[in-house]
Design a protein around this motif. Structure first.
Motif: not given
Length: 502
Positions: A30-42, A51-53, A76-78
């Motif tokens: 998850f921490l690594r994924s935060q470095s992805d730039e210009n991804e869709p919001p969510g 985001n299961l809860l 995006k949603v997890y």
């Protein structure tokens, strides 16, 4: 709560340790994924849970529709640790599936889908095998009459059998589910196996009942949990039942295929299976290397066709009769039109153009019923920048069909049953671009023309002969339109009366 309940059922010392280790790995990813730039919001995800809860796992399509109001048409949603990009609304879904068909055209093979077919067949497959099987299936389904007069005659024959079954209840309340399933499955069986099944045939009954159970269990909270955390499979009752059903399905189909193989006549092909067996034999005799025409593809393709050809059609027909009983004034107009145009003769496909209101009611049923709300997940086949956002190759994509069929920018009253959505001011039928119950693009339902013909002929034939009403003592308002939980959205269990018209 359903997610937490499912979690509690599988808790043990071993699984808790696994969860803690998985939590650590997921958090690092998850921490690594935060470095992805210009991804869709969510929405911001939690480690492991994502985001299961925030989701109603029994109705995730509705939760995602609400999220789209906040984050826009691409977000995006997890689902647990798995990232999913959701496409919401007609414009975004159409642009992705049609304008960028290649990039958004692969299938996301979730763990359960892989369990079902191991990458074989049509629905849950990718690559050259998928292309070959889809091409072959389309060609042969057309050869055996899909969308043509030949299959129309078989559907009309089936409508007669179905009416006879309805008449046996003599206007008393009954559940429509099984009979609708038997009728739809007999039609697809006549194409696939070259013969229909009697409704009393125990083989047909067990195949249909098992398929219905599998579709229902596939949408359960515990199976969704399995797709996120596959190591939990053996601990989940629903997953174990699905695997048992799969084993029985394979045995049943293999038995039917072997019977056809033993009586195969190359000069008189009876159905899809015969055509596949001939093509398979050709590949073997000619020494064709890496042929996709092998036994596994045959078994799983037949299974795909049988389930897809039964569930969606029968489910839509059940919704149509339920809606007629709930809205008798609409049923009145349908029957008036049928009486004026057809009278007492058998309806045929050619009548559709002269029955605009009836056609509009069928389309509106498909739109409102929304039976495959999230489509079947797609996957990007390449990196792509879409709507200004960067989406990596291999990303799971949910084309949210609910948001298309209920798009407030496309439909005047999206949450109300309103046949006028498909009629102009003169009462003529009009097509609507946002009508996508069969999805769109490379993965559009290959049986669309068959389903459209079945829906029209079954619906008009039944409405011609019967008046559908709630059971005695039940008002129209008490008929429930909230769907049952499942991979497809079926009406909850209910009874109707089919009163023969004079």
């Amino acid at each position: 709560m359903a997610f937490l309940d499912a979690l509690l059922h599988v808790s043990s010392t071993g699984t808790l340790i696994c969860f803690l280790l998985l939590l650590l790995v997921a958090y690092l990813l998850f921490l690594r994924s935060q470095s992805d730039e210009n991804e869709p919001p969510g929405p911001k995800p939690l480690p492991l849970l994502g985001n299961l809860l925030m989701l109603d796992v029994n109705k995730p399509h509705l939760s995602l529709c609400e999220m789209a109001k906040q984050f826009g048409p691409v977000f995006k949603v997890y689902f647990g640790p798995k990232k999913v990009v959701v496409l919401a609304g007609y414009k975004a879904v159409k642009q992705a599936l049609v304008n960028y068909a290649e990039a958004f055209g692969d299938r996301e093979i979730m763990p359960l889908f892989h369990d079902f077919t191991k990458g074989h067949g049509i629905i849950f497959a990718n690559g050259e095998s998928w292309r070959e099987m889809r091409r072959f299936a389309l060609t042969n389904l057309r050869d055996f009459g899909m969308g043509k007069k030949k299959i129309e005659e078989k559907i009309i024959e089936e409508t007669c059998h179905l009416r006879e079954e309805f008449e046996k209840f003599e206007g008393k309340p009954f559940e429509t589910a099984q009979l609708m399933n038997y009728a739809a499955s007999s039609v697809i069986s006549s194409i696939v196996y070259g013969r229909r099944f009697e409704y009393t045939d125990p083989q047909l009954r067990t195949m249909v009942d098992r398929a219905n159970e599998s579709v229902r269990l596939s949408g359960s909270a515990s199976v969704q949990l399995y797709n996120m955390f596959p190591f939990l499979g053996p601990l989940l009752k629903n997953w174990r039942q699905l695997m048992k059903n799969l084993h029985l399905d394979i045995e049943e189909i293999s038995e039917l295929v072997n019977g056809l193989h033993q009586t195969l006549n190359h000069q008189d092909l009876r159905g899809f299976v015969d055509s596949f067996l001939v093509r398979k034999q050709y590949a073997e005799d000619s020494g064709e290397k890496d042929s996709h025409f092998h036994e596994q593809n045959l078994i799983y393709t037949v299974g795909n066709l049988f389930v897809a050809g039964t569930d969606t059609t029968s489910t839509t027909l059940r919704w149509s009769l339920l809606l007629m009983a709930k809205y008798p004034h609409i049923q009145d107009r349908v029957q008036e039109e049928i009486d004026q145009v057809i009278g007492g003769r058998q309806p045929v496909s050619e009548d559709r153009k002269n029955l605009p209101y009836t056609d509009a009611v069928i389309h509106e049923t498909q739109r409102l019923a929304n039976i495959v709300p999230m489509s079947i997940p797609h996957m990007t086949s390449s990196d792509i920048t879409f709507n200004g956002y960067f989406i990596k190759k291999g990303t799971c994509i949910f084309p949210l069909l609910t948001s298309v069929l209920w798009d407030e920018d496309e439909w005047e009253t999206p949450h109300i049953f309103n046949p006028n959505h498909f009629l102009d001011e003169q009462g003529r039928f009009v097509k609507r671009d946002a009508f996508m119950p069969f999805s769109a693009g490379r993965r559009i339902c290959l049986g669309e023309s068959l389903a459209r013909m079945e829906l029209f002929l079954f619906f008009t034939s039944l409405l011609q002969y019967f008046r559908f009403t709630p059971p005695p003592g039940v008002s129209e308002d008490e008929l429930e339109l909230t769907p049952a939980v499942g991979f497809t959205l079926n009406p909850i269990a209910h009874k109707l009366c089919a009163v023969k018209r004079l």
